[in-house]
Design an enzyme around this catalytic site. Structure first.
Site, mmCIF file in Angstrom:
data_model
loop_
_atom_site.group_PDB
_atom_site.id
_atom_site.type_symbol
_atom_site.label_atom_id
_atom_site.label_comp_id
_atom_site.label_asym_id
_atom_site.label_seq_id
_atom_site.Cartn_x
_atom_site.Cartn_y
_atom_site.Cartn_z
ATOM 1 N N HIS A 1 69.418 37.659 2.037
ATOM 2 C CA HIS A 1 68.531 36.419 1.480
ATOM 3 C C HIS A 1 69.001 35.680 2.444
ATOM 4 O O HIS A 1 68.666 34.341 1.646
ATOM 5 C CB HIS A 1 69.743 36.624 0.238
ATOM 6 N N ASP B 1 63.791 35.630 2.276
ATOM 7 C CA ASP B 1 63.384 35.554 0.475
ATOM 8 C C ASP B 1 62.179 36.165 -0.169
ATOM 9 O O ASP B 1 61.954 36.918 0.724
ATOM 10 C CB ASP B 1 62.812 33.559 0.383
#
Length: 440
Positions: free
Chosen positions: A412, A416
């Site tokens: 992450h 995304d």
């Protein structure tokens, strides 16, 4: 004359190796190309042959010693009178494999047999370098030895572009006197956890202790490093692969007869992933501090179980440029080599994205751990038939369909939800809309 038997070169980025075992002793007679030593790098274990025929008169390093490439391992007395001779051994046998990093190795071992003295290396002044690159192995060693970040970064590196190697850390530890204290910018005095380490109950005569082998230790370190480095997020989708399964079942025998290659689901999965990466190239990246390295090559790693129970990731290179026939040949070769412990160093290096077929073991789905330094890994669950509601030209119907779950774990920091979800959906689309005409 006496010939220097040196630690061979095992790749562009490999500067040292660990001695696993000597197969010969001082005084033993050896033949040219006879295996006399087993060594291990961070990636693969190899058998090293003698460059000449003769008698071993001296062995300078023992088991578990870390030796730099080019250092003299032993002296061999030979009748040959040539000096400064360079011998290239064309083939190398590999006795085992390890988990990999994304680096390339040569297939051959090159032994330089020279009669000359070694000049001592210039020692660098101890100074912390905040930009120093630390590999997962170096971080693991530092954690075990309780070295602070600043202390590790202060160690002079002898690898390419000043990269810190295992031997650099071990040399530093031997001469370590005054450790450098780690200073936190925000919290100089972080409270230590007071939670006690759980006590493991051990029953004599019932329980037994099994020591981790070296490969299992490296896998453990690699997994812990990945979880500590990348904030993992896992997304799931379900795909209908009925058409794909039906096509394979009808054509696998004809495919094998025509192309002399077994057709499993794996090359089809690799094909779908490679196509999706072309559509979403930012999933094919690595993170280097504040920079994102976008890889041009699409090299798909296949998490594979070894006969020993350990894990290795052989790599299908340039998967996006291969037809289904070529992918099947590559997958079958790598799988067979894995089962027989015959993978070459180059075949376990350079992956940019990894897949793990957890369905092979009957798992419905999985939450895989990212194979560093990649930023995503795809798990493929078991294909199961069940009743599903589908939409046809005549309306909704209940039909028996072959369904499977796909799960994507991604980093992450740079991936995304939109990118991760879009890429995962695209892989599912390619599997559901499998077109044999474009695949072959």
């Amino acid at each position: 004359m006496k010939v220097e038997f040196k630690m061979p070169k095992m790749g562009e980025s490999i500067s040292e190796a660990t001695i696993i075992n000597w197969l010969k002793n001082v005084g033993d007679v050896v033949d040219a190309e006879e295996t006399i030593l087993e060594v291990a790098t961070d990636k693969v274990d190899s058998e090293v042959p003698s460059p000449v025929s003769g008698v071993i008169t001296e062995i300078r390093f023992g088991k578990n010693d870390v030796v730099k490439v080019g250092e003299v391992l032993a002296m061999i007395e030979t009748d040959e009178s040539s000096s400064g001779k360079k011998i290239t051994i064309g083939k190398t046998q590999h006795v085992n494999q390890k988990t990999q990093k994304g680096e390339s190795l040569n297939n051959d071992l090159i032994l330089n047999v020279e009669v000359k003295s070694h000049q001592p290396e210039n020692k660098q002044q101890l100074k912390s370098n905040p930009d120093a690159f630390l590999s997962p192995l170096i971080i693991s060693i530092a954690q075990k030895e309780n070295l602070s970040l600043e202390e590790v970064q202060s160690i002079p590196g002898s690898g390419a572009e000043g990269r810190i190697q295992k031997s650099d850390v071990f040399d530093y530890l031997k001469n370590r006197k005054y450790p450098i204290k780690s200073v936190s910018q925000n919290n100089p005095e972080l409270p230590k956890s007071t939670y006690p380490k759980p006590v493991i109950q051990f029953s004599e005569g019932k329980d037994r202790i099994v020591e981790m082998d070296r490969m299992r230790k490296m896998i453990a370190d690699h997994m812990v490093y990945s979880k500590q480095t990348s904030p993992h997020v896992t997304s799931f989708i379900e795909v209908d692969v009925t058409n794909l399964v039906d096509w394979r079942n009808k054509n696998k025998d004809a495919f094998a007869e025509k192309h002399n290659e077994k057709l499993t689901f794996t090359p089809i999965f690799v094909d779908a992933v490679a196509k999706a990466i072309v559509d979403f190239p930012m999933i094919n990246v690595s993170v280097d501090e504040k920079n994102i390295i976008v890889h041009k090559d699409i090299n798909i790693g296949m998490a594979t179980a070894l006969p020993s129970g350990n894990l290795i990731v052989p790599v299908v290179k340039n998967a996006d440029q291969k037809s289904l026939v070529e992918l099947a040949a590559a997958v079958n070769h790598l799988a067979e080599s894995s089962r027989n412990n015959k993978l070459k160093p180059d075949e376990v290096q350079g992956s940019t994205f990894t897949i793990s077929n957890v369905g092979t073991f009957g798992s419905l789905m999985g939450t895989p751990i990212i194979n560093q330094p990649e930023v995503a890994i795809l798990a493929l669950g078991i294909i199961k038939k069940r009743a599903e509601v589908i939409t046809t030209s005549t309306g909704d119907e209940i039909a028996i369909r072959s369904m499977m779950y796909l799960s994507l774990s991604f980093d992450h920091r740079v991936v995304d939800g939109f990118l991760g979800g879009s890429f995962l959906r695209k892989v599912g689309d390619y599997l559901e809309q499998f077109d044999i005409n474009t695949a072959i």
